[in-house]
Design a protein around this motif. Structure first.
Motif, PDB file in Angstrom:
ATOM      1  N   VAL A 112       0.829  -1.206   0.000  1.00  0.00           N
ATOM      2  CA  VAL A 112       0.000   0.000   0.000  1.00  0.00           C
ATOM      3  C   VAL A 112       0.865   1.259   0.000  1.00  0.00           C
ATOM      4  O   VAL A 112       0.689   2.156  -0.833  1.00  0.00           O
ATOM      5  CB  VAL A 112      -0.949   0.002   1.214  1.00  0.00           C
ATOM      6  CG1 VAL A 112      -1.618   1.364   1.384  1.00  0.00           C
ATOM      7  CG2 VAL A 112      -2.009  -1.089   1.058  1.00  0.00           C
ATOM      8  N   GLU A 113       1.824   1.350   0.939  1.00  0.00           N
ATOM      9  CA  GLU A 113       2.611   2.573   1.061  1.00  0.00           C
ATOM     10  C   GLU A 113       3.527   2.796  -0.143  1.00  0.00           C
ATOM     11  O   GLU A 113       3.715   3.935  -0.585  1.00  0.00           O
ATOM     12  CB  GLU A 113       3.427   2.560   2.363  1.00  0.00           C
ATOM     13  CG  GLU A 113       4.454   1.462   2.488  1.00  0.00           C
ATOM     14  CD  GLU A 113       5.199   1.492   3.820  1.00  0.00           C
ATOM     15  OE1 GLU A 113       5.005   2.460   4.589  1.00  0.00           O
ATOM     16  OE2 GLU A 113       5.977   0.552   4.088  1.00  0.00           O
ATOM     17  N   CYS A 114       4.065   1.720  -0.701  1.00  0.00           N
ATOM     18  CA  CYS A 114       4.979   1.856  -1.843  1.00  0.00           C
ATOM     19  C   CYS A 114       4.223   2.154  -3.138  1.00  0.00           C
ATOM     20  O   CYS A 114       4.733   2.878  -4.000  1.00  0.00           O
ATOM     21  CB  CYS A 114       5.830   0.597  -1.995  1.00  0.00           C
ATOM     22  SG  CYS A 114       7.016   0.357  -0.647  1.00  0.00           S
ATOM     23  N   SER A 115       3.015   1.625  -3.285  1.00  0.00           N
ATOM     24  CA  SER A 115       2.205   1.928  -4.466  1.00  0.00           C
ATOM     25  C   SER A 115       1.806   3.401  -4.488  1.00  0.00           C
ATOM     26  O   SER A 115       1.834   4.055  -5.539  1.00  0.00           O
ATOM     27  CB  SER A 115       0.953   1.050  -4.492  1.00  0.00           C
ATOM     28  OG  SER A 115       1.283  -0.316  -4.622  1.00  0.00           O
ATOM     29  N   LEU A 116       1.458   3.951  -3.321  1.00  0.00           N
ATOM     30  CA  LEU A 116       1.100   5.368  -3.245  1.00  0.00           C
ATOM     31  C   LEU A 116       2.303   6.250  -3.556  1.00  0.00           C
ATOM     32  O   LEU A 116       2.185   7.287  -4.218  1.00  0.00           O
ATOM     33  CB  LEU A 116       0.540   5.692  -1.859  1.00  0.00           C
ATOM     34  CG  LEU A 116      -0.882   5.205  -1.586  1.00  0.00           C
ATOM     35  CD1 LEU A 116      -1.250   5.388  -0.128  1.00  0.00           C
ATOM     36  CD2 LEU A 116      -1.883   5.938  -2.478  1.00  0.00           C
ATOM     37  N   ALA A 117       3.482   5.848  -3.070  1.00  0.00           N
ATOM     38  CA  ALA A 117       4.700   6.618  -3.358  1.00  0.00           C
ATOM     39  C   ALA A 117       4.981   6.625  -4.854  1.00  0.00           C
ATOM     40  O   ALA A 117       5.409   7.645  -5.413  1.00  0.00           O
ATOM     41  CB  ALA A 117       5.895   6.020  -2.602  1.00  0.00           C
ATOM     42  N   GLN A 118       4.727   5.503  -5.521  1.00  0.00           N
ATOM     43  CA  GLN A 118       4.890   5.424  -6.965  1.00  0.00           C
ATOM     44  C   GLN A 118       3.895   6.334  -7.690  1.00  0.00           C
ATOM     45  O   GLN A 118       4.243   7.054  -8.628  1.00  0.00           O
ATOM     46  CB  GLN A 118       4.689   3.983  -7.436  1.00  0.00           C
ATOM     47  CG  GLN A 118       5.968   3.188  -7.626  1.00  0.00           C
ATOM     48  CD  GLN A 118       6.726   3.611  -8.856  1.00  0.00           C
ATOM     49  OE1 GLN A 118       6.157   3.975  -9.880  1.00  0.00           O
ATOM     50  NE2 GLN A 118       8.047   3.578  -8.761  1.00  0.00           N
TER      51      GLN A 118
END
Length: 472
Positions: A112-118
């Motif tokens: 979740v957190e890495c997809s949003l950062a992307q």
């Protein structure tokens, strides 16, 4: 100084002391359930990045694989060797079970957190930059800039400065104990290596970890497999002991199930960093076709860190006869080192020193990049970045040559707890966005598209950088 220590001690008590670990566990379980167990459903896809670039083929960009290995290099550090040993000493074999459990739910949080950062990454020059600070600004709006600044300051102070001092201390201590190398020489070597890599920018950092991380991971896992083969008949008994101690059916240490639960969760969270908001800074650098693609990939780094590397340390200790349940606490590195020596001989202490060196230097480089990314968020000038590089090189040297000096960085853990809370707040506020991303990704997979692509037009209401996604 006492006033400062009391202040940061209060922050630590309010975060790690009672609130943060339950929050991270609850959030991990929540993300797992509402995303329909995404980390298990997409588990097979996680490994495809190891054999395919899965990116948009823009020249000179960081691939998904390189971003994965950079985050693995940061997550895998001295804590995987020393920290696991301490968790077993304080919590018994059952701590390993809870360490596994938090990693499995943490994989969803990381996705979740890495997809949003992307999704909210920005193209700056020839590279991409992103992470929770930029996610907050572009996802929640300028009204939340103060929250993004708090996050950035905590990231610089805890990871780039504080934790790098401890990494230098770990390497120098191991080299002195096993090889008799003076701390000054270890400090010089670490400082030079750090300077060479960090002054090469993100591309050199990625290339460095692309070589070092596979070597260190394969080497350490290979050593653990050798230990397992030598003690193959004892594996069932160790697994039974781990499960029984995890649920209080056996009590290896004082505190029983409570001690196992607390120490296992704490070690797992500290090690894999899922939910702390650190890995998204690296995940955003990757040039991929869809944000969820890199989120899936970053879940794999949690799996590698805990389910592979930490488990290797646990089996090395629990299959040996050095660890005595309930005995007086022993230094973590020493316990792992003595256990490994008891299995394969004295030469193993030199192998472990080399492993600690590789683990720590990769963590130092990773920690530096987190600080650099936060610094570029707060200032567009290159001067602060150069200043940070010099500070990090000096900090690494200081931590190596003056182990007592690391006590000055007592603020590191409390500030990491604070940035984790900021990150979790942002994740919950942006959860509707991640559900849209997941739905878009799944729809494309269902339609037969092997590598889904983000169409910015579908997310026109969001403040995303179209240049970062291949459109004008």
């Amino acid at each position: 100084m006492n006033l400062l220590e009391s202040f940061f001690g209060l922050i630590g008590d309010l975060t790690w002391g009672w609130s943060l670990i339950p929050f991270l566990v609850i959030f991990g379980v929540f993300f797992t359930i509402v995303t329909n167990f995404v980390q298990f459903r997409f588990f097979g896809r996680m490994f495809r990045v190891l054999r395919a670039r899965n990116q948009t083929n823009h020249a000179g960009q960081i691939s998904g694989r390189e971003a994965l290995l950079l985050s693995v290099g940061g997550r895998v550090g001295g804590g995987n060797i020393a920290g696991v040993a301490v968790a077993i000493t304080l919590g018994g074999p059952g701590a390993v079970f809870w360490m596994w459990a938090i990693a499995l739910v943490g994989m969803a949080t990381s996705l979740v957190e890495c997809s949003l950062a992307q999704l909210y990454k920005r193209k700056e020059g020839n590279a991409f930059r992103g992470g929770p600070a930029r996610t907050i600004i572009y996802g929640l709006g300028e009204d939340y800039r103060w929250l993004a600044v708090v996050y950035a300051v905590c990231l610089i102070a805890s990871f780039a400065i504080g934790f790098n001092a401890f990494q230098g201390n770990t390497v120098a201590g191991a080299a002195q104990d096993s090889l008799g190398i003076d701390r000054v020489w270890s400090g010089v070597v670490l400082a030079v290596m750090t300077g060479f890599v960090v002054y090469g920018g993100i591309k050199r950092i990625a290339k460095f970890t692309d070589v070092v991380v596979p070597v260190m991971a394969i080497g350490y896992v290979g050593m653990a497999l050798l230990v397992i083969v030598l003690n193959i008949t004892d594996i069932p008994a160790v697994l039974i002991s781990i499960v029984k101690n995890a649920f209080g059916l056996e009590e290896a240490v004082s505190g029983g199930m409570g001690a196992a639960l607390a120490n296992g969760l704490r070690r797992g969270l500290f090690s894999n960093e899922a939910g702390l908001g650190s890995a998204p800074n690296v995940a955003a650098t990757a040039d991929v076709t869809h944000p969820i693609s890199q989120g899936i990939t970053q879940s794999l780094s949690v799996f590698i860190d805990t389910m592979l590397i930490c488990t290797c340390t646990a089996f090395i200790i629990l299959l040996g006869d050095v660890y005595v349940p309930g005995a007086a606490e022993i230094d973590g590195v020493v316990l792992t080192q003595q256990s490994l020596v008891s299995h394969v001989g004295v030469w193993a202490q030199y192998f472990l020193t080399g492993a600690i060196l590789l683990f720590s230097i990769s963590s130092i480089v990773y920690n530096y990049y987190l600080g650099e990314n936060a610094m570029t968020f707060m200032s567009k000038s290159k001067v602060p970045v150069h200043g940070l590089r010099i500070v990090v090189i000096c900090i690494v040297f200081l931590g190596a040559v003056a182990p007592g000096a690391t006590a000055v960085f007592f603020f590191s853990d409390p500030l990491m707890g604070l940035l984790a809370l900021v990150n979790l707040i942002a994740l919950m506020m942006l959860f509707p966005t991640i559900t849209r991303l997941l739905a878009d990704y799944r729809q494309q997979l269902k339609a037969g598209k092997e590598h889904p692509e983000l169409d910015p037009a579908k997310f026109a209401d969001l403040n995303i950088d179209h240049r970062a996604w291949g459109t004008k």
